[in-house]
Design a protein around this motif. Structure first.
Motif, PDB file in Angstrom:
ATOM      1  N   HIS A  58     -75.442  11.082  42.558  1.00 61.43           N
ATOM      2  CA  HIS A  58     -76.048  12.215  43.244  1.00 61.43           C
ATOM      3  C   HIS A  58     -75.702  12.233  44.733  1.00 61.43           C
ATOM      4  O   HIS A  58     -75.595  13.315  45.330  1.00 61.43           O
ATOM      5  CB  HIS A  58     -77.568  12.199  43.057  1.00 61.43           C
ATOM      6  N   GLN A  59     -75.531  11.071  45.336  1.00 58.04           N
ATOM      7  CA  GLN A  59     -75.196  11.041  46.766  1.00 58.04           C
ATOM      8  C   GLN A  59     -73.847  11.698  47.023  1.00 58.04           C
ATOM      9  O   GLN A  59     -73.650  12.350  48.052  1.00 58.04           O
ATOM     10  CB  GLN A  59     -75.184   9.601  47.296  1.00 58.04           C
ATOM     11  N   PHE A  60     -72.930  11.561  46.075  1.00 65.61           N
ATOM     12  CA  PHE A  60     -71.605  12.149  46.252  1.00 65.61           C
ATOM     13  C   PHE A  60     -71.641  13.676  46.159  1.00 65.61           C
ATOM     14  O   PHE A  60     -70.735  14.343  46.662  1.00 65.61           O
ATOM     15  CB  PHE A  60     -70.626  11.573  45.235  1.00 65.61           C
ATOM     16  N   ALA A 135     -65.487   6.568  46.089  1.00 63.46           N
ATOM     17  CA  ALA A 135     -65.373   5.173  45.667  1.00 63.46           C
ATOM     18  C   ALA A 135     -66.783   4.593  45.565  1.00 63.46           C
ATOM     19  O   ALA A 135     -67.500   4.551  46.563  1.00 63.46           O
ATOM     20  CB  ALA A 135     -64.541   4.367  46.652  1.00 63.46           C
ATOM     21  N   SER A 136     -67.157   4.170  44.377  1.00 62.50           N
ATOM     22  CA  SER A 136     -68.514   3.687  44.142  1.00 62.50           C
ATOM     23  C   SER A 136     -68.499   2.233  43.684  1.00 62.50           C
ATOM     24  O   SER A 136     -67.998   1.923  42.597  1.00 62.50           O
ATOM     25  CB  SER A 136     -69.207   4.549  43.081  1.00 62.50           C
ATOM     26  N   ALA A 171     -68.021   6.936  50.083  1.00 65.71           N
ATOM     27  CA  ALA A 171     -68.044   5.611  49.470  1.00 65.71           C
ATOM     28  C   ALA A 171     -69.405   4.981  49.708  1.00 65.71           C
ATOM     29  O   ALA A 171     -70.095   5.324  50.674  1.00 65.71           O
ATOM     30  CB  ALA A 171     -66.944   4.722  50.068  1.00 65.71           C
ATOM     31  N   ASN A 172     -69.789   4.077  48.824  1.00 72.68           N
ATOM     32  CA  ASN A 172     -71.037   3.351  49.034  1.00 72.68           C
ATOM     33  C   ASN A 172     -70.785   1.860  49.201  1.00 72.68           C
ATOM     34  O   ASN A 172     -69.783   1.326  48.721  1.00 72.68           O
ATOM     35  CB  ASN A 172     -72.054   3.623  47.913  1.00 72.68           C
ATOM     36  N   MET A 173     -71.688   1.204  49.923  1.00 76.49           N
ATOM     37  CA  MET A 173     -71.604  -0.220  50.216  1.00 76.49           C
ATOM     38  C   MET A 173     -73.005  -0.819  50.273  1.00 76.49           C
ATOM     39  O   MET A 173     -73.962  -0.105  50.609  1.00 76.49           O
ATOM     40  CB  MET A 173     -70.902  -0.445  51.561  1.00 76.49           C
ATOM     41  N   LEU A 174     -73.108  -2.093  49.979  1.00 70.36           N
ATOM     42  CA  LEU A 174     -74.385  -2.787  50.127  1.00 70.36           C
ATOM     43  C   LEU A 174     -74.723  -2.908  51.607  1.00 70.36           C
ATOM     44  O   LEU A 174     -73.849  -3.130  52.440  1.00 70.36           O
ATOM     45  CB  LEU A 174     -74.313  -4.169  49.491  1.00 70.36           C
ATOM     46  N   THR A 175     -76.001  -2.775  51.934  1.00 74.52           N
ATOM     47  CA  THR A 175     -76.407  -2.729  53.328  1.00 74.52           C
ATOM     48  C   THR A 175     -76.999  -4.036  53.821  1.00 74.52           C
ATOM     49  O   THR A 175     -77.678  -4.755  53.081  1.00 74.52           O
ATOM     50  CB  THR A 175     -77.437  -1.594  53.550  1.00 74.52           C
TER      51      THR A 175
END
Length: 225
Positions: A58-60, A135-136, A171-175
């Motif tokens: 959903h974020q994309f 990129a997920s 793209a997503n990444m761990l925070t």
């Protein structure tokens, strides 16, 4: 390991950094094993459950929703779940899925087929641009790769997404904005403000960062032009 051995190992790592090719080989083995163990499920691409998996999708949509006919390239597409999500959300544009794991691509083709609007390719570097790249999860699992080498891999991947997209990418990444005791040594965590600054420096001011969807990660969205 003794302190002296540790220092020698650190020196060796600084002199002989882990190559991108070696990292991709490890990623291929890791995710192919996950697919073998768990099949075409969120666990098969190393996510905890379907709810978190779809929340990431959903974020994309924040990047794609206003442009349903645009072409999309999914780098690290796994078994192709994002394609199914896009079609359910009325996206009609051409879709290209890339994954380093041949087993993942075979499963994506089995589940979704391929035609003039959908193509699946084994690889880690697109050979042609799309309107949007996503990129997920592909920058999270570093294994035992030294942090500095993995950070280089992450930044090179972000630059690759920038080069292979015409209109933008996400793209997503761990925070790092989480509880330190919950972090795992085999995962890579990113300081959100540093990634924001990196993208602003390299891609201009049309950059957004979302960390408001309940997971220990963030999504970065970049629009070109």
């Amino acid at each position: 390991m003794s302190y002296g051995s540790y220092l020698r190992q650190e020196v060796e790592n600084s002199v002989n950094p882990v190559t991108r090719e070696a990292i991709l080989t490890d990623i291929n083995a890791y995710y192919t094993t996950k697919l073998t163990q768990h099949g075409a499920t969120p666990r098969g691409v190393d996510w905890n459950d379907a709810a978190s998996h779809h929340s990431r999708h959903h974020q994309f949509l924040r990047l794609l929703a206003s442009d349903p006919a645009a072409s999309v390239l999914d780098l690290g597409c796994g078994y192709g779940d994002f394609l199914a999500f896009l079609r359910k959300n009325e996206h009609t544009g051409t879709f290209i899925g890339y994954d380093i794991s041949a087993a993942m691509i075979a499963e994506a083709e089995r589940l979704h087929g391929s035609d003039q609007n959908c193509d699946w390719r084994v690889g880690a570097e697109p050979t042609e641009p799309a309107d949007y790249d996503i990129a997920s999860g592909i920058m999270n699992v570093k294994g035992d790769v030294p942090a500095a080498d993995w950070e280089t891999y992450v930044r090179d991947t972000i630059l690759l997404l920038g080069r292979s997209s015409r209109r933008g990418f996400a793209a997503n990444m761990l925070t790092m904005s989480n509880d330190p005791e919950k972090r795992r040594s085999n995962l890579h965590y990113v300081e959100p403000i540093e990634m924001l600054q990196f993208c602003l420096k390299n891609f201009g001011r049309s950059v957004a960062l979302m960390q408001d969807y309940g997971l220990y990660e963030f999504t970065i969205i970049v629009r070109h032009g």
